[in-house]
Design a protein around this motif. Sequence first.
Motif, PDB file in Angstrom:
ATOM      1  N   GLY A 115       6.956 -38.202  27.379  1.00 34.94           N
ATOM      2  CA  GLY A 115       6.764 -37.262  28.881  1.00 34.94           C
ATOM      3  C   GLY A 115       5.176 -36.696  28.050  1.00 34.94           C
ATOM      4  N   THR A 116       4.100 -37.439  29.366  1.00 33.32           N
ATOM      5  CA  THR A 116       2.965 -37.498  29.528  1.00 33.32           C
ATOM      6  C   THR A 116       2.033 -36.783  30.746  1.00 33.32           C
ATOM      7  OG1 THR A 116       2.133 -38.898  30.303  1.00 33.32           O
ATOM      8  CG2 THR A 116       2.353 -38.867  28.311  1.00 33.32           C
ATOM      9  N   GLU A 117       1.086 -36.197  30.688  1.00 30.87           N
ATOM     10  CA  GLU A 117       0.515 -35.354  31.628  1.00 30.87           C
ATOM     11  C   GLU A 117      -0.169 -36.593  32.676  1.00 30.87           C
ATOM     12  OE1 GLU A 117      -0.888 -32.041  33.114  1.00 30.87           O
ATOM     13  OE2 GLU A 117       0.937 -31.300  31.617  1.00 30.87           O
ATOM     14  N   GLY A 118      -0.323 -37.486  31.877  1.00 33.99           N
ATOM     15  CA  GLY A 118      -0.833 -38.454  33.152  1.00 33.99           C
ATOM     16  C   GLY A 118      -0.988 -40.373  31.596  1.00 33.99           C
ATOM     17  N   GLN A 119      -2.151 -41.034  32.415  1.00 37.52           N
ATOM     18  CA  GLN A 119      -1.581 -42.739  32.393  1.00 37.52           C
ATOM     19  C   GLN A 119      -2.267 -42.134  30.636  1.00 37.52           C
ATOM     20  OE1 GLN A 119       0.914 -44.618  33.101  1.00 37.52           O
ATOM     21  NE2 GLN A 119       1.317 -43.726  34.866  1.00 37.52           N
ATOM     22  N   ASP A 120      -3.194 -41.401  30.501  1.00 37.75           N
ATOM     23  CA  ASP A 120      -4.592 -41.764  29.516  1.00 37.75           C
ATOM     24  C   ASP A 120      -3.699 -41.129  28.666  1.00 37.75           C
ATOM     25  OD1 ASP A 120      -6.303 -43.374  31.165  1.00 37.75           O
ATOM     26  OD2 ASP A 120      -7.460 -41.486  32.052  1.00 37.75           O
ATOM     27  N   ASP A 121      -2.421 -40.535  28.310  1.00 40.58           N
ATOM     28  CA  ASP A 121      -1.997 -39.710  26.949  1.00 40.58           C
ATOM     29  C   ASP A 121      -1.125 -40.720  26.035  1.00 40.58           C
ATOM     30  OD1 ASP A 121      -3.703 -36.928  27.866  1.00 40.58           O
ATOM     31  OD2 ASP A 121      -2.391 -37.202  30.007  1.00 40.58           O
ATOM     32  N   ILE A 122      -0.666 -41.759  27.680  1.00 41.24           N
ATOM     33  CA  ILE A 122       0.886 -42.827  26.787  1.00 41.24           C
ATOM     34  C   ILE A 122       0.274 -43.952  25.801  1.00 41.24           C
ATOM     35  CG2 ILE A 122       2.054 -44.507  27.118  1.00 41.24           C
ATOM     36  CD1 ILE A 122       2.002 -43.409  30.003  1.00 41.24           C
ATOM     37  N   ALA A 123       0.580 -42.478  23.836  1.00 40.10           N
ATOM     38  CA  ALA A 123      -0.094 -43.379  22.949  1.00 40.10           C
ATOM     39  C   ALA A 123       1.213 -44.623  22.300  1.00 40.10           C
ATOM     40  CB  ALA A 123      -0.253 -42.186  22.147  1.00 40.10           C
ATOM     41  N   TYR A 124       0.752 -45.100  21.744  1.00 36.70           N
ATOM     42  CA  TYR A 124       1.300 -45.742  21.276  1.00 36.70           C
ATOM     43  C   TYR A 124       2.013 -46.794  22.235  1.00 36.70           C
ATOM     44  CZ  TYR A 124       0.605 -43.076  17.261  1.00 36.70           C
ATOM     45  OH  TYR A 124      -0.426 -42.139  16.132  1.00 36.70           O
ATOM     46  N   ARG A 125       1.638 -47.496  23.068  1.00 42.02           N
ATOM     47  CA  ARG A 125       1.861 -48.378  24.471  1.00 42.02           C
ATOM     48  C   ARG A 125       2.640 -49.659  23.187  1.00 42.02           C
ATOM     49  NH1 ARG A 125       0.833 -48.081  29.320  1.00 42.02           N
ATOM     50  NH2 ARG A 125      -1.064 -45.640  30.255  1.00 42.02           N
ATOM     51  N   ASP A 126       2.146 -50.286  22.728  1.00 40.05           N
ATOM     52  CA  ASP A 126       1.968 -51.741  22.029  1.00 40.05           C
ATOM     53  C   ASP A 126       3.083 -51.311  20.714  1.00 40.05           C
ATOM     54  OD1 ASP A 126       0.774 -49.981  20.003  1.00 40.05           O
ATOM     55  OD2 ASP A 126       0.087 -51.200  18.658  1.00 40.05           O
ATOM     56  N   VAL A 127       3.844 -50.253  20.345  1.00 44.67           N
ATOM     57  CA  VAL A 127       4.903 -49.993  19.829  1.00 44.67           C
ATOM     58  C   VAL A 127       5.768 -49.945  20.899  1.00 44.67           C
ATOM     59  CG1 VAL A 127       5.980 -48.988  17.486  1.00 44.67           C
ATOM     60  CG2 VAL A 127       3.666 -48.645  17.259  1.00 44.67           C
ATOM     61  N   LEU A 128       5.703 -49.162  21.508  1.00 45.99           N
ATOM     62  CA  LEU A 128       7.376 -48.938  22.012  1.00 45.99           C
ATOM     63  C   LEU A 128       6.901 -50.322  22.882  1.00 45.99           C
ATOM     64  CD1 LEU A 128       5.696 -45.523  23.875  1.00 45.99           C
ATOM     65  CD2 LEU A 128       7.645 -45.903  22.172  1.00 45.99           C
ATOM     66  N   GLY A 129       6.482 -51.059  23.307  1.00 47.35           N
ATOM     67  CA  GLY A 129       6.601 -52.694  23.915  1.00 47.35           C
ATOM     68  C   GLY A 129       7.324 -53.731  23.253  1.00 47.35           C
ATOM     69  N   LEU A 130       6.644 -53.418  21.796  1.00 48.65           N
ATOM     70  CA  LEU A 130       7.407 -53.910  20.720  1.00 48.65           C
ATOM     71  C   LEU A 130       8.704 -53.885  20.775  1.00 48.65           C
ATOM     72  CD1 LEU A 130       6.682 -56.361  19.172  1.00 48.65           C
ATOM     73  CD2 LEU A 130       6.178 -55.182  17.148  1.00 48.65           C
ATOM     74  N   ALA A 131       9.147 -52.710  20.789  1.00 46.66           N
ATOM     75  CA  ALA A 131      10.682 -52.395  20.451  1.00 46.66           C
ATOM     76  C   ALA A 131      11.289 -52.304  21.467  1.00 46.66           C
ATOM     77  CB  ALA A 131      10.775 -50.400  20.167  1.00 46.66           C
ATOM     78  N   ARG A 132      10.792 -52.497  23.079  1.00 44.86           N
ATOM     79  CA  ARG A 132      11.441 -52.927  23.645  1.00 44.86           C
ATOM     80  C   ARG A 132      12.399 -54.291  23.608  1.00 44.86           C
ATOM     81  NH1 ARG A 132      12.080 -51.277  29.555  1.00 44.86           N
ATOM     82  NH2 ARG A 132      13.599 -53.597  29.908  1.00 44.86           N
ATOM     83  N   ARG A 133      10.871 -55.611  23.718  1.00 44.47           N
ATOM     84  CA  ARG A 133      10.676 -56.791  23.436  1.00 44.47           C
ATOM     85  C   ARG A 133      11.941 -57.140  21.877  1.00 44.47           C
ATOM     86  NH1 ARG A 133       5.778 -56.233  24.594  1.00 44.47           N
ATOM     87  NH2 ARG A 133       5.324 -56.949  22.661  1.00 44.47           N
ATOM     88  N   GLU A 134      11.456 -56.812  21.368  1.00 41.19           N
ATOM     89  CA  GLU A 134      12.506 -57.092  19.677  1.00 41.19           C
ATOM     90  C   GLU A 134      13.886 -56.851  19.469  1.00 41.19           C
ATOM     91  OE1 GLU A 134      10.030 -57.803  16.670  1.00 41.19           O
ATOM     92  OE2 GLU A 134       8.607 -58.646  17.003  1.00 41.19           O
ATOM     93  N   LEU A 135      14.042 -55.051  19.986  1.00 35.62           N
ATOM     94  CA  LEU A 135      14.981 -54.749  19.549  1.00 35.62           C
ATOM     95  C   LEU A 135      15.504 -54.064  20.820  1.00 35.62           C
ATOM     96  CD1 LEU A 135      13.827 -51.787  16.718  1.00 35.62           C
ATOM     97  CD2 LEU A 135      14.712 -54.385  16.789  1.00 35.62           C
ATOM     98  N   GLY A 136      15.493 -54.569  22.123  1.00 36.44           N
ATOM     99  CA  GLY A 136      15.976 -53.707  23.103  1.00 36.44           C
ATOM    100  C   GLY A 136      16.410 -52.057  23.369  1.00 36.44           C
ATOM    101  N   ILE A 137      15.153 -51.524  22.430  1.00 36.79           N
ATOM    102  CA  ILE A 137      14.517 -49.860  22.836  1.00 36.79           C
ATOM    103  C   ILE A 137      13.876 -49.387  24.018  1.00 36.79           C
ATOM    104  CG2 ILE A 137      13.869 -47.654  21.614  1.00 36.79           C
ATOM    105  CD1 ILE A 137      15.282 -49.316  18.907  1.00 36.79           C
ATOM    106  N   ARG A 138      14.821 -49.346  25.002  1.00 33.12           N
ATOM    107  CA  ARG A 138      14.022 -48.696  26.058  1.00 33.12           C
ATOM    108  C   ARG A 138      13.114 -47.562  26.296  1.00 33.12           C
ATOM    109  NH1 ARG A 138      17.312 -50.081  31.551  1.00 33.12           N
ATOM    110  NH2 ARG A 138      15.172 -49.848  32.331  1.00 33.12           N
ATOM    111  N   THR A 139      12.038 -46.431  26.839  1.00 31.65           N
ATOM    112  CA  THR A 139      11.212 -45.631  27.427  1.00 31.65           C
ATOM    113  C   THR A 139      10.879 -45.272  28.070  1.00 31.65           C
ATOM    114  OG1 THR A 139      10.420 -46.204  25.331  1.00 31.65           O
ATOM    115  CG2 THR A 139       9.313 -44.702  26.583  1.00 31.65           C
ATOM    116  N   PHE A 140      11.737 -44.631  28.533  1.00 30.71           N
ATOM    117  CA  PHE A 140      11.464 -44.052  30.271  1.00 30.71           C
ATOM    118  C   PHE A 140      10.412 -42.943  29.808  1.00 30.71           C
ATOM    119  CE2 PHE A 140      15.734 -45.304  30.456  1.00 30.71           C
ATOM    120  CZ  PHE A 140      15.868 -46.101  31.162  1.00 30.71           C
TER     121      PHE A 140
END
Length: 473
Positions: free
Chosen positions: A410-435
Amino acid sequence: MIKAIDRFLDHLTMYRLVLYYLMALLGTAFAFCFLKLVPNDPLALAYTTALTISACWVTNKAFALVFEVPANNESVYITALILALILDPVAVTDLKGIAAVAFASVWAISSKYILAIGRKHLFNPAAIGVALSALLLNQPATWWVGGNPWLLPFVLIGGILVVRKLRRLDLVATFLVVAIATVLATTEPAQYGAAFKETLGSSPLLFFAFVMLTEPLTAPAQRWSRIAFAAIVGFLFAPNIHVGSLYFTPELALLVGNLFAYSVGPKGRFVLTLERIEETTADSYDFIFRSQRKLAFQAGQYLEWTLGLDHSDNRGNRRYFTVASSPTEQSVRLGVKFYPQSSAFKRALGAMKPGATIHASQLAGDFTLPSDPKTKIAFLAGGIGITPFRSMLQYLIDREEVRPIVVLYGTEGQDDIAYRDVLGLARRELGIRTFHAVAKGAKRGQYPGYIDARLVVWSRHLLERIEFETFRL
């Protein structure tokens, strides 16, 4: 009521709370001296307090300069006030007493530098100070603060706040149970009532538990080690426990416990050198440090970070922050959010340049991945609170370890989302989804609003309706 207390405690650091507690005890004792409720001369108490503070402050300044480490004035004042509360007050004409108080004060502070391994001191400073005073000068601590019934309510109320702040009920409860049980086990049955009453009301038991036992630098951080530590100290605390002709005093019991704590805890302090700073969100930054020696930790654990401040505020110069890096990474990463009115610590941290150093110690935390890799987990985080999950996800990515995990962020806005790179890598390589739950300006595929029951239920369906452990931060 509990929520109001917690909000109050959240605005104080642990060191500042203990300092205020000790100041309140000394102020109350000073007033009670005039009312003859505490059998001490108020002028002697005032003089002794001034003496311990002066001796501790000068000693700490000298050693901090020699060892080139940041001085923590709060811990110095805490040690000084503890000594004033457990050593007999001395008059200005009592040269022998003055020497003993000064001796205990100097050794209490110097032990943090001399009796240390890897820049981590082994013993509780006040305990080693009074133990050496008793051994070498035959001037033992009387623990007068714990033996006065008029001070007992104040000891109890402040102590409960300290335990609440530190979340150390398991430590204090184990110590109290073992100490009382040992006292009763070494007492004639006919004297149980008197022994129980004296132990609770006329001994240093409670003050010792709330102030001395909970000192974080010389107590284990992990839960089961902490409980074992409390049991050892509680057993030796009982006045009838002895080895040959040596009878244990409260300070000796704690010193033995400190040795156990060192044997089972992380060794030494770390001096970390800043390599670079990375912007993770509009107002959050990652500070990337290198360490001269490998920091062995579990993903999700935290450190106490210390900076030398020229002008500190009421929050002091120490903070507890999660290690945002993974144990598999070479660097040590610290993720911090900055506010318009940041503390003195954060202002100093934000002003650091590459090559500057920070001290880290007290590695601890049970907020780690389950040992069973099949355990289904939902990570719930908001804003920069995602740092421990960044550590865990990067750890799983580097180890190529697939686990049934879903992330609710959960974040207030788009600019408050941290670690997009790690979250994206976890989705692509491990199938871990972020909502992503975005309160303002949610995009397609994101949940509009904050994390709520509906989103949690949705994540449960994603994990095939199987029970899972929820990590909240």
